[in-house]
Write a protein that holds these residues in place. Structure first.
Motif, PDB file in Angstrom:
ATOM      1  N   GLU A 145     -50.203  34.073 -86.757  1.00 37.78           N
ATOM      2  CA  GLU A 145     -50.881  34.231 -88.078  1.00 37.78           C
ATOM      3  C   GLU A 145     -49.819  33.820 -89.397  1.00 37.78           C
ATOM      4  O   GLU A 145     -50.548  32.459 -90.142  1.00 37.78           O
ATOM      5  CB  GLU A 145     -52.241  34.959 -88.437  1.00 37.78           C
ATOM      6  CG  GLU A 145     -53.333  35.322 -87.905  1.00 37.78           C
ATOM      7  CD  GLU A 145     -54.353  33.345 -87.619  1.00 37.78           C
ATOM      8  OE1 GLU A 145     -53.983  32.894 -88.819  1.00 37.78           O
ATOM      9  OE2 GLU A 145     -54.860  33.147 -86.825  1.00 37.78           O
ATOM     10  N   THR A 146     -48.853  34.786 -89.875  1.00 37.10           N
ATOM     11  CA  THR A 146     -48.464  33.987 -90.582  1.00 37.10           C
ATOM     12  C   THR A 146     -47.577  33.595 -90.613  1.00 37.10           C
ATOM     13  O   THR A 146     -46.948  31.940 -91.198  1.00 37.10           O
ATOM     14  CB  THR A 146     -47.101  35.476 -90.957  1.00 37.10           C
ATOM     15  OG1 THR A 146     -47.724  36.602 -90.637  1.00 37.10           O
ATOM     16  CG2 THR A 146     -46.440  34.955 -92.098  1.00 37.10           C
ATOM     17  N   TYR A 147     -47.006  33.030 -89.280  1.00 34.21           N
ATOM     18  CA  TYR A 147     -46.252  31.524 -88.797  1.00 34.21           C
ATOM     19  C   TYR A 147     -47.205  29.918 -89.169  1.00 34.21           C
ATOM     20  O   TYR A 147     -46.947  28.616 -89.461  1.00 34.21           O
ATOM     21  CB  TYR A 147     -45.753  31.295 -87.357  1.00 34.21           C
ATOM     22  CG  TYR A 147     -44.092  31.760 -86.790  1.00 34.21           C
ATOM     23  CD1 TYR A 147     -43.668  32.663 -87.924  1.00 34.21           C
ATOM     24  CD2 TYR A 147     -44.470  32.414 -85.584  1.00 34.21           C
ATOM     25  CE1 TYR A 147     -42.773  33.174 -87.812  1.00 34.21           C
ATOM     26  CE2 TYR A 147     -43.157  32.644 -85.236  1.00 34.21           C
ATOM     27  CZ  TYR A 147     -42.382  33.480 -86.353  1.00 34.21           C
ATOM     28  OH  TYR A 147     -41.318  34.330 -85.477  1.00 34.21           O
ATOM     29  N   ALA A 148     -48.722  30.763 -88.644  1.00 34.60           N
ATOM     30  CA  ALA A 148     -49.757  29.345 -88.598  1.00 34.60           C
ATOM     31  C   ALA A 148     -49.728  28.720 -90.071  1.00 34.60           C
ATOM     32  O   ALA A 148     -50.062  27.748 -90.613  1.00 34.60           O
ATOM     33  CB  ALA A 148     -51.213  29.872 -87.666  1.00 34.60           C
ATOM     34  N   ALA A 149     -50.156  30.146 -91.256  1.00 34.68           N
ATOM     35  CA  ALA A 149     -50.847  29.846 -92.153  1.00 34.68           C
ATOM     36  C   ALA A 149     -49.205  29.052 -92.933  1.00 34.68           C
ATOM     37  O   ALA A 149     -49.229  28.058 -93.788  1.00 34.68           O
ATOM     38  CB  ALA A 149     -50.461  30.780 -92.834  1.00 34.68           C
TER      39      ALA A 149
END
Lengths: 210, 210
Positions: A145-149
């Motif tokens: 999720e951190t990567y995606a954000a």
């Protein structure tokens, strides 16, 4: 401009330009007399695109030809061309497990990303997750999720900088492909610098400031 | 475990494992009788690391040897090893203009990143900026800041997931190298998906939901 100036402006040798002309990667210039041709800004941009794809994207000429064919297909909708150009930048032999493909589909749906179901980029991400899993690294949901954000913030900033699409369609597509191919290395290099810094703060280091 | 199980656990063929043993990339197992050896978890981890570097990082065996030498140099401070392993993942022939190098130094200073002055990653970033400039793309300060902020968030999340460093030093270094080599493709794939979505929203597309 003559071919010599085209070469100077793009930093591509005259012999290489002639090769691209013979191979049909570059459109012929305007004939002036029997042996000379004039070139314009479309040739400059096209050469820069080819150069970026070959040198920094590491693409073969056959693959470059594929990307250019998508860029040149005037009848296609602009957004479709961007997706197709993305696809042409991906290896043919791409595969992924069904588990990773479902994980990617869930992620895309949960973020409400508008990505065609058949997009190669889905398989690319699933394959990258598989590569981590194969070496025993489980990429947890929070990190994904951190990567995606972060990716969403980057992509929004990038796409906001592209030409409006009302103007030169070719220029829009070329800018997108360039920024996709050459912006990646910038991002990865920044991540490495940031990793070094985060690691220095976590594990300490006697000889660095801060 | 015997070599057959080591092969099964890591998905590396027995013949390849024997090759790595001969080349000294993998430490010998514990001899049991004249012809058999037992292997343990350190061998599993090392093989996964080699595999990740070769297959996904696209590194030559000579370069893998360089990374492993850094990982194995027990006398070095942990943080230095991480930096050195990063360095070993970078091409030898890396160059950059002085302008880009100064821009990178300014960025690192302004973000208060703790990065050694001689770090190869500074040159890597400067070279990536040069590659964009060469094709006529000016990466403006705001976009560079957006990239840098995203990179910092990613790196913090990644480094927070690494082992504490109090435990197995080798494991810490190996995890870092794996995540650096294989996390990059995940991030880039996500960026492409996000780009497609941002482009669909901006330029419109008739057949996508949303």
């Amino acid at each position: 401009m003559w071919i010599a100036e085209l070469s100077r402006r793009t930093d591509v040798p005259v012999a290489t330009i002639k090769y691209y002309l013979r191979e049909g990667l570059l459109a012929p210039g305007e004939s002036v007399g029997a042996t000379r041709s004039r070139y314009d800004e479309t040739h400059v941009r096209r050469l820069r695109l080819i150069r970026a794809l070959v040198e920094s994207g590491g693409l073969s000429l056959a693959r470059v030809r594929g990307v250019l064919a998508e860029v040149d297909e005037e009848s296609r909708e602009l957004h479709d061309v961007l997706g197709a150009a993305h696809g042409a930048l991906i290896p043919d032999d791409l595969t992924a497990t069904i588990e990773s493909r479902l994980r990617v589909d869930d992620l895309v749906a949960s973020r409400d990303w508008r990505v065609a179901p058949e997009s190669h980029d889905r398989v690319l991400l699933a394959g990258a997750l598989d590569a981590l899993a194969k070496v025993g690294y489980h990429l947890d949901e929070d990190l994904l999720e951190t990567y995606a954000a972060a990716a969403a913030e980057i992509a929004d900033a990038e796409v906001a900088r592209l030409p409006s699409g009302d103007g030169d369609r070719q220029e829009t597509v070329e800018s997108t492909v360039l920024l996709t191919a050459l912006g990646g290395p910038v991002l990865l290099a920044l991540r490495r610098l940031a990793q070094q810094s985060a690691s220095a703060r976590r594990y300490g280091s006697s000889h660095l400031p801060g």
